[in-house]
Every structure is written in structure tokens, then in C-alpha cells.
Design an enzyme around this catalytic site. Structure first.
Site, mmCIF file in Angstrom:
data_model
loop_
_atom_site.group_PDB
_atom_site.id
_atom_site.type_symbol
_atom_site.label_atom_id
_atom_site.label_comp_id
_atom_site.label_asym_id
_atom_site.label_seq_id
_atom_site.Cartn_x
_atom_site.Cartn_y
_atom_site.Cartn_z
ATOM 1 N NE ARG A 175 21.820 -58.475 52.096
ATOM 2 C CZ ARG A 175 20.922 -57.649 51.550
ATOM 3 N NH1 ARG A 175 20.225 -56.818 52.316
ATOM 4 N NH2 ARG A 175 20.682 -57.683 50.252
ATOM 5 C CG ASP A 204 19.241 -60.954 51.263
ATOM 6 O OD1 ASP A 204 19.803 -61.133 50.164
ATOM 7 O OD2 ASP A 204 18.486 -59.988 51.488
ATOM 8 C CG HIS A 277 17.985 -60.628 47.483
ATOM 9 N ND1 HIS A 277 19.237 -60.077 47.566
ATOM 10 C CD2 HIS A 277 17.179 -59.652 46.979
ATOM 11 C CE1 HIS A 277 19.199 -58.816 47.128
ATOM 12 N NE2 HIS A 277 17.962 -58.537 46.756
ATOM 13 C CG ASP A 339 13.903 -57.777 46.944
ATOM 14 O OD1 ASP A 339 13.517 -58.850 47.440
ATOM 15 O OD2 ASP A 339 14.985 -57.246 47.254
ATOM 16 C CD GLU A 340 17.548 -55.300 44.881
ATOM 17 O OE1 GLU A 340 17.890 -54.124 44.720
ATOM 18 O OE2 GLU A 340 17.994 -56.032 45.791
ATOM 19 C CD1 TRP A 406 10.979 -52.438 46.908
ATOM 20 C CD2 TRP A 406 12.952 -51.390 46.984
ATOM 21 N NE1 TRP A 406 11.810 -53.046 46.010
ATOM 22 C CE2 TRP A 406 13.030 -52.428 46.030
ATOM 23 C CE3 TRP A 406 14.083 -50.586 47.215
ATOM 24 C CZ2 TRP A 406 14.191 -52.683 45.291
ATOM 25 C CZ3 TRP A 406 15.234 -50.845 46.482
ATOM 26 C CH2 TRP A 406 15.282 -51.888 45.534
ATOM 27 C CE1 TYR A 431 13.600 -48.877 51.664
ATOM 28 C CE2 TYR A 431 15.732 -49.589 50.850
ATOM 29 C CZ TYR A 431 14.366 -49.781 50.972
ATOM 30 O OH TYR A 431 13.788 -50.881 50.396
ATOM 31 C CG ASP A 433 19.942 -48.753 53.655
ATOM 32 O OD1 ASP A 433 18.963 -47.975 53.506
ATOM 33 O OD2 ASP A 433 20.254 -49.599 52.795
ATOM 34 C CD1 TRP A 481 17.083 -51.780 53.112
ATOM 35 C CD2 TRP A 481 17.202 -54.022 53.189
ATOM 36 N NE1 TRP A 481 15.918 -52.298 52.593
ATOM 37 C CE2 TRP A 481 15.964 -53.654 52.630
ATOM 38 C CE3 TRP A 481 17.502 -55.369 53.342
ATOM 39 C CZ2 TRP A 481 15.026 -54.598 52.213
ATOM 40 C CZ3 TRP A 481 16.562 -56.310 52.924
ATOM 41 C CH2 TRP A 481 15.343 -55.923 52.369
ATOM 42 C CB THR A 482 22.391 -54.711 58.559
ATOM 43 O OG1 THR A 482 22.221 -56.056 58.078
ATOM 44 C CG2 THR A 482 21.215 -54.341 59.422
HETATM 45 C C1 TNX Z 1 17.549 -53.048 47.931
HETATM 46 S S1 TNX Z 1 14.830 -52.886 49.335
HETATM 47 C C2 TNX Z 1 17.175 -54.248 48.496
HETATM 48 C C3 TNX Z 1 17.985 -54.827 49.592
HETATM 49 C C4 TNX Z 1 19.180 -53.961 49.902
HETATM 50 C C5 TNX Z 1 18.759 -52.512 49.878
HETATM 51 C C6 TNX Z 1 19.813 -51.560 50.293
HETATM 52 C C7 TNX Z 1 14.835 -54.264 48.669
HETATM 53 C C8 TNX Z 1 13.551 -54.884 48.521
HETATM 54 N N1 TNX Z 1 15.980 -54.841 48.231
HETATM 55 O O1 TNX Z 1 18.356 -56.139 49.262
HETATM 56 O O2 TNX Z 1 19.675 -54.320 51.138
HETATM 57 O O3 TNX Z 1 18.355 -52.183 48.577
HETATM 58 O O4 TNX Z 1 19.303 -50.266 50.465
#
Ligand code: TNX
Length: 772
Positions: A175, A204, A277, A339-340, A406, A431, A433, A481-482
Site C-alpha cells: 500500500r 497486493d 488481492h 484472504d478476502e 486475523w 492491528y 493500523d 497494514w499501511t
Molecule cells: C484486511 S488482514 C486485510 C488487509 C487490509 C487490512 C486493513 C487481511 C488478511 N486482509 O488487506 O490491509 O484488513 O486492516
């Protein structure tokens, strides 16, 4: 006369001597050692101090002292030389002790004559040297020579060993890019606090940061982006910074960092994100997406729909990438993200659907699981193990994967129960951040609230597990996380000193943790940070304000600081607090109205905190029991509803700690008064920020209960009315004496077609419930 003078002088000398003797030795070691026995006296380093390796100690142990030697040389001007002639004075003697339990374990004994260190392995000697470094005056950290300092360490005996083998700190360089120099400084700080893992988040959506020789476009294209969003993700309208930014590390630079870390007993875990990502990779090679692109390296934060396609060519590509990564990093783990990963593209992709049929996969979660298992198998063939974020549990966990939990600790618990290894890194404690102070003057952060105490209070071994399952909890990690840390100074601000709490939770068993002692060690560490030229947060000294129920007055305001022994002075009349303002001695009683509290913290008469200024909308709901329940009767949502009645109105951008967020079925929120209250007005205050799928409820119905059992409706407010009133729903009635009030919340539901996030369920953000 002569005699008298003599006696006087002796008495004086005696007094001075006994004073300095009586002056207690201080031991500001973070993480605190497992066992420390203080004793009197000091060992003084001077030109003659030497290092001596005892019999059987491997010559490489000398290297474990390189930082200590460098510090003594740079700041103290002392050259500590290794010497093999046996000496019993002014010497650091290293002894081999094979009976010590862990590779990090050491015994350190300091007497005025000598320092003795026992360890089993070089890591143990290295940690003993780091302890010595922390026992030296703070000025030992200075970049140049400091004169007029006695370079001594207090006498004691320490037996030390960590509770966890995995003690990690993560850094997102995607980031916002961090220079090689910053990364090295980061590793220095990891090592200072006896952490041993650096999780390097290298790829990412917003940037690919590692040179891959076979695929040069990954860095030619993927390492730079043309624009970056300004402000918070939830801001509307979106504003842009159109400066091109980025950067990457060549393989030679990566090798340099790996060697740098190894000298400091730090292992690097590289993370190559898949299948989500992945925008930066797909901008470079769109052929590995489902749609074919084209894509830009992303300039917004968040989660994006275009992910790696599950076509065979993608696996070939990723295997090539991992070949190079595995060749570079000597550690046993490679993190593959996981993730995500939205499934929308896979759902409409012919190749992915074919893959699901061929492999007999029931849904796209199983396809993700297939993806991860395949990567695990491939890396296993190269002698590597995988780590993934807790989403890798969905659709079935890969057999030997280590899970990074997480989204709370549930994923970690589930994985440990399945016999997989776990690293705990729950966002609510780990976290960095998230905000560390509630002061409105804090620099913009993603949201959340993780002050130093909360990091420290984190209990890494969850009660839910059996003793036998505990062995699967390898350790803990904090994540940096930045997205909201564009500069090096800002990253440092978010990390220091919270990393100290991480280090202690990772090192000490729960029973040995002691916040009071820990917080008294923090000022010394901060002083070290100053000498090192690092930026750190002053949140430690800043005022924390809380509304607390009070049996007599109903409610009081409590002011505190993370730092111990501070004086707090405050005003409630709007004037600026000074050193002459009233001293805070306990809860400030408040009545049924708005109150503005301004406060400062002081130490030895010096103002230590930034000014605190908070308006509390004091009302009858404050301090009362509050129950937020969804349709299934689960009490859910952030904080279980507690901050709905903290008397603090939410600020924008959304996501700050002052909001209660919820995404689920229709719900009710009930306030149970400690004694019957006369009421005439109810307000439900929500956010209606449709640009980020946040919608005030479709409808709110208000109920009261006079007997505490049966409820009666006193009216309702519809979404349109709330939308027109800044998200507020208000009902007034003729005065009623009630035991409970209840609000039935109908969620807005699916986001309409023409709006941002169309088709997704809306989210609810509530800042406050007010009863008058
Ligand atoms: C979720 S933690 C994410 C990151 C983001 C973060 C921000 C994780 C595995 N995925 O991509 O930067 O939240 O807090």
C-alpha cells in the site's frame, strides 16, 4: 575543631555513599525476563572490558555480540575485544549450557566483577546481549559518541526463555513502499525486543514489490501506480492524489535483507498473495484473470473483484513465481495470503466453472480451497510449508497449512482443533493500523481502537482450547497494514511503542504479565527511541475519557492515561486546562446534560499530553445495561453494543471507534434501566452514507416497558425520515416512567441497483442511543 570537621566530612561522605548505595537498581527490560533476581551494585564497562568464550562455546557466538559491541563502540567509545586468556574480572564470560530448554534460553548473571552468560545456542547469547543493551543507560542508543556517562549495568541474575517460538511483526510494503533502509531499521527494532519473525507482505492490489526474473512486468508495471486515493476509504466524494508512486526490491536487495535479518536471528516470511488481492499482478499480466482485463495497479484501498483465474496457465505462472521466491528465502514458510477473495468472477468464468466440475467442487469456496491445497502441495515438493489468512478454512483447510487468525480468534481455534498450526493475530488486539488513542487530533487511521493496554492484555492462549491443542498455537504477530501510513514517520508512529506490548505478550507466559510494571518500563524505551531518531506515539500520556455507571449519581466520567503515575487536571467550563486547573481525583459526577471535558496530563509538573477535549451528550441511557440482539438471539456487533451509550457522538469518516457497526439480520436493542426512569424523548442516531453501503434502517419502531416484562409501541420512524435528518430517528412522548426501552431495527436490506455496492447487503452504523 579539626576533628569536628573531619567527623562532619566522614558523615557527609557516608551519607552520599549510602545514598548512592541505597539508590535502587532499575531494570527496564522489554520484554521482561521470565525471572529476574535484582541485586546490589553495578558492573562498569570500560576500555579494559573483554569478551571471553568458555570451553566448547562455538566461535560464531562472538557474532551474537555484534550489536552490543557496536553500540559500546559508537555511543560509549569503548572497544570490547574477544580474549581467550582466562580472566576473572572486567570480563563477559560465555559458557555453553546444553541443559537449557530452548534455543533462545539464556542465563545472565551480573556482578560488579564480571558478567556471565550461559546459553545453548547463539540465539540465546544474542538475546542475553540484547538484555545487556537494555540494561545500559538509554544513551547507548545514540548515533554518536555521548560523554559524561557511566556505562554500567545493574547487578542481577536473569533466567530467561520465551513462551512462544513464533514472535512476529508484519509490514505491508504494497500500500505504501518502504525503502531498504527502513526495512533494515524495522528488523533492528524487531531484534531489539526479541521478536524473531518478519512477515514481509510483498504483493497486493496496489503494488508488486519483489523482482521476479521470469516475469519482469510484475515490477515494471506492477510496482507503480499512477494515482492514490486521498483521505479515508469511507469519504465521499472520492479525491485523488495523482502522483505516480511505487518501488520494488531487486533479488539482490532481498538477499541483502535476508542476510541482515539472519544476523539478528530474525526469519523472514515472504507473502505472495493469491488468489485475491492480485490487481497489481493482473495489471502486469491480465491473461491470468478471468476477464482478460485490462487493469490498472489499484489506487484505492479495499477488496477487489478481479482475482487470479483458476485456469491451468495461472498455476504455471504462480508456480514459476514461487520457484523464485522459494529459492530466495531460506525459511521454512511461505505465506500465500488467501484472504478476502471475492468469488464473483469465478462464478461467471467458464474455465473456473469447468474446473469445479472436473474436480467435483460444490461451490466457489471449495474452488478457493482447491487453489490453496494445490499451492501447498507444490511448495511441499520444494520443502516449504504454507501459511494463509483464516479464510483458507472456508471450503476445507489444506492438510498442513498454518492458519493466521486475523478476523478474531475463532479461525485459530477451529484450525487448532483440526490439528493445524496457528498464529494468532486478531485485529481487535494485534492491528497496529487501528487507532491507539481516541483523541480527535490523531492522524487518520483505518478505524478500530487498539491502545497499548489492549495489545498488552491480549491473551494468546484461548480458554476454548485443551492443553493438548495449545501446542498448535505457535505464537502471535502484530500486523502493520499501511493504507493510512503514507510516510515512514507515520509508520513509526503507529508501531512504537505498541510493538513493546506485542513483544512482551509473545515472550512472557500470561501469569507473568503485569501492565503496571510494563508501563513503568515504557518511558525508558521511549527515550531509546528518541536516541535512535525514531518517531513514536505520545498516546501513552494522553487522556482517555470514559462514561462509567455510578450507583449514586447514575453516571460519572473517568479520566485516565496509559502511563502510570500521571497527574490529570481538567475543566468542565469550556476553558483551557492549565497546571492550576482542578486536580482529577476520581470520577467526575455528571448530570442529565451535555458536558465538555478538557484535560491535560502532567508528570513532575510538566505537561505530557496533547490537549483532550471531548463533548459528552449525557443522557438517561448512559451507563445502563444495553442488549443488542439479532433475530437469532445472538448478541452481536462490535463491542456487544457498549459504545451505543458512551455519550460520544460518532465522527466521520466512519469506522472510527465511536461507531457501532453491524451487518446482519433485523435486530433489537434494549436498554434496561437500573431503576425506573421518567422519559419523554428517544433518539436512535445512525449514519446514512450510501456511498459506502451504509444505510440507516428501513424502519425503527420504539417500545417502552413499564413493568419490565411487556412492551408497548410508542411509534416508528421510516428510512426516508432518517435520511432527511442526518440518520437520526427521534420520538417524543408525554412523560412516562419506564423500566426498559426497546428499538426494533429493520435493516435497510439489499443495496439498490443504481447505488454503490448494488446487490450487497447494507451495513448499519450507529453512534448513539439517547434517552431524555
Ligand atoms: C484486511 S488482514 C486485510 C488487509 C487490509 C487490512 C486493513 C487481511 C488478511 N486482509 O488487506 O490491509 O484488513 O486492516
Amino acid at each position: 575543631m579539626r576533628l569536628k570537621k573531619y567527623t562532619y566530612l566522614t558523615a557527609l561522605l557516608f551519607l552520599i555513599a549510602s545514598f548512592s548505595f541505597a539508590q535502587k537498581n532499575e531494570y527496564n527490560i522489554i520484554p521482561a525476563p521470565l525471572n529476574l533476581k535484582p541485586s546490589k551494585g553495578i558492573f562498569i564497562f570500560n576500555e579494559g572490558t573483554s569478551l571471553q568464550l568458555g570451553k566448547g562455546v562455538s566461535p560464531e557466538v562472538k557474532n551474537a555480540f555484534f550489536i552490543l559491541k557496536d553500540r559500546l563502540n559508537t555511543a560509549a567509545g569503548l572497544m570490547i575485544t574477544a580474549n581467550n586468556t582466562a580472566r576473572s574480572k572486567n570480563v563477559i564470560i560465555c559458557r555453553q549450557n546444553n541443559s537449557l530448554e530452548k534455543k533462545e534460553s539464556y542465563i545472565l548473571s551480573i556482578t560488579p566483577d564480571k558478567i556471565e552468560i550461559e546459553a545453548r545456542e547463539p540465539a540465546g547469547f544474542f538475546y542475553a546481549a540484547q538484555t545487556l543493551r537494555q540494561l545500559l543507560p538509554e544513551a547507548i542508543e545514540n548515533k554518536d559518541r555521548v560523554s559524561d556517562i557511566k556505562w554500567s549495568v545493574p547487578c542481577c541474575r536473569i533466567e530467561d526463555s520465551p513462551v512462544f517460538s513464533y514472535r512476529g511483526l508484519h509490514l505491508d510494503v504494497c500500500r505504501n513502499f518502504a525503502s531498504l533502509d527502513e526495512v533494515k531499521t524495522y528488523i533492528d527494532q524487531i531484534a531489539l525486543l526479541k521478536l524473531n519473525i518478519f512477515h514481509w507482505h510483498l504483493t497486493d492490489d496496489q503494488g508488486w514489490r519483489i523482482e521476479i526474473r521470469k516475469y519482469p512486468k510484475l515490477t515494471e508495471v506492477g510496482a507503480f501506480r499512477d494515482r492514490t486515493m486521498k483521505g479515508h476509504h469511507n469519504d465521499y466524494p472520492r479525491l485523488w492524489d495523482n502522483t505516480r508512486t511505487g518501488g520494488y526490491y531487486t533479488q539482490e536487495e532481498i538477499k541483502e535483507v535476508i542476510a541482515y535479518a539472519a544476523e539478528r536471528f530474525v526469519t523472514i516470511i515472504p507473502e505472495i498473495e493469491m488468489p485475491g488481492h492480485a490487481t497489481a499482478a493482473l495489471a502486469s499480466y491480465p491473461e491470468y484473470s478471468c476477464s482478460g482485463g485490462p487493469f490498472d495497479v489499484e489506487g484505492r484501498w479495499g477488496v477487489f473483484n478481479d482475482v487470479f483465474c483458476t485456469r491451468e496457465e495461472t498455476f504455471d505462472f504462480l508456480e514459476d513465481v514461487l520457484d523464485e521466491v522459494a529459492g530466495l528465502f531460506p525459511g521454512e514458510y511461505i505465506h500465500i495470503g488467501g484472504d478476502e477473495c471475492p468469488k464473483v468472477r469465478w462464478k461467471r468464468c467458464h474455465a473456473c466453472q469447468e474446473r469445479m466440475k472436473e474436480e467435483g467442487l460444490n461451490d466457489e469456496h471449495e474452488l478457493q480451497s482447491y487453489f490453496v491445497r494445490r499451492m501447498e502441495k507444490y511448495l511441499k515438493g520444494k520443502g516449504k510449508k504454507i501459511i494463509g489468512w483464516d479464510e483458507i478454512l472456508e471450503g476445507g483447510l489444506a492438510p498442513a497449512a498454518t492458519v493466521m487468525s486475523w478476523r478474531g480468534i475463532a479461525g485459530g481455534i477451529a484450525a487448532a482443533r483440526q490439528g493445524n498450526d496457528v498464529i494468532m493475530t486478531p485485529s481487535e488486539a494485534m492491528y497496529f493500523d487501528f487507532y491507539q488513542s481516541r483523541l480527535p487530533s490523531q492522524p487518520l487511521a483505518i478505524g478500530g481502537y487498539v491502545p497499548l493496554e489492549k495489545v498488552y492484555a491480549y491473551k494468546a492462549m484461548p480458554d476454548e482450547l485443551t492443553k493438548d491443542q495449545y501446542k498448535h498455537i505457535l505464537g502471535i504477530q502484530a500486523n502493520v497494514w499501511t493504507e493510512y501510513m503514507p510516510t515512514r514517520a507515520q509508520r513509526e508512529y503507529m508501531i512504537f511503542p505498541r510493538v513493546a506490548a506485542l513483544a512482551e505478550v509473545a515472550w512472557l507466559p500470561e501469569a507473568k504479565k503485569d501492565y503496571k510494571r510494563f508501563s513503568s518500563d515504557i518511558p525508558s524505551l521511549m527515550q531509546r527511541y528518541s536516541y535512535m531518531g525514531l518517531n513514536y506515539s505520545d498516546a501513552f500520556y494522553s487522556i482517555i475519557g470514559n462514561t462509567v455507571p455510578d450507583r449514586e449519581t447514575g453516571l460519572k466520567l473517568e479520566l485516565s492515561t496509559s502511563a502510570p503515575g500521571m497527574q490529570i487536571r481538567y475543566t468542565v467550563d469550556g476553558t483551557e486546562p492549565t497546571i492550576a486547573s482542578p486536580l482529577y481525583t476520581g470520577g467526575i459526577p455528571v448530570s442529565d446534560k451535555e458536558i465538555v471535558v478538557k484535560a491535560i496530563s502532567l508528570k513532575d509538573g510538566k505537561i505530557m499530553s496533547p490537549p483532550y477535549n471531548q463533548t459528552f451528550i449525557v443522557n438517561k441511557a448512559a451507563g445502563q445495561q444495553i442488549i443488542f440482539e439479532d433475530a437469532e438471539g445472538n448478541i452481536s456487533g462490535q463491542n456487544g453494543g457498549g459504545n451505543l451509550t458512551d455519550c460520544i457522538m460518532g465522527k466521520f469518516p466512519l469506522g472510527r471507534f465511536d461507531w457501532f457497526s453491524y451487518a446482519g439480520s433485523d435486530a433489537t436493542v434494549t436498554i434496561v434501566f437500573n431503576k425506573p426512569k421518567m422519559i419523554s424523548e428517544l433518539i436512535f442516531s445512525s449514519a446514512n452514507q450510501n456511498n459506502v453501503y451504509v444505510y440507516s434502517p428501513r424502519n425503527i419502531e420504539f417500545f417502552i416497558s413499564e413493568d419490565g416484562d411487556t412492551f408497548r409501541s410508542i411509534g416508528n420512524v421510516k428510512h426516508e425520515q432518517m435520511a432527511a435528518a442526518d440518520g437520526k430517528a427521534k420520538i417524543t412522548t408525554s412523560p412516562l416512567t419506564v423500566k426498559k426501552v426497546k428499538m426494533a431495527i429493520s435493516m435497510y436490506g439489499v443495496v439498490p441497483k443504481d447505488k454503490v455496492g448494488a446487490g450487497n447487503p447494507s451495513a448499519l452504523f450507529v453512534d448513539e442511543i439517547i434517552v431524555r
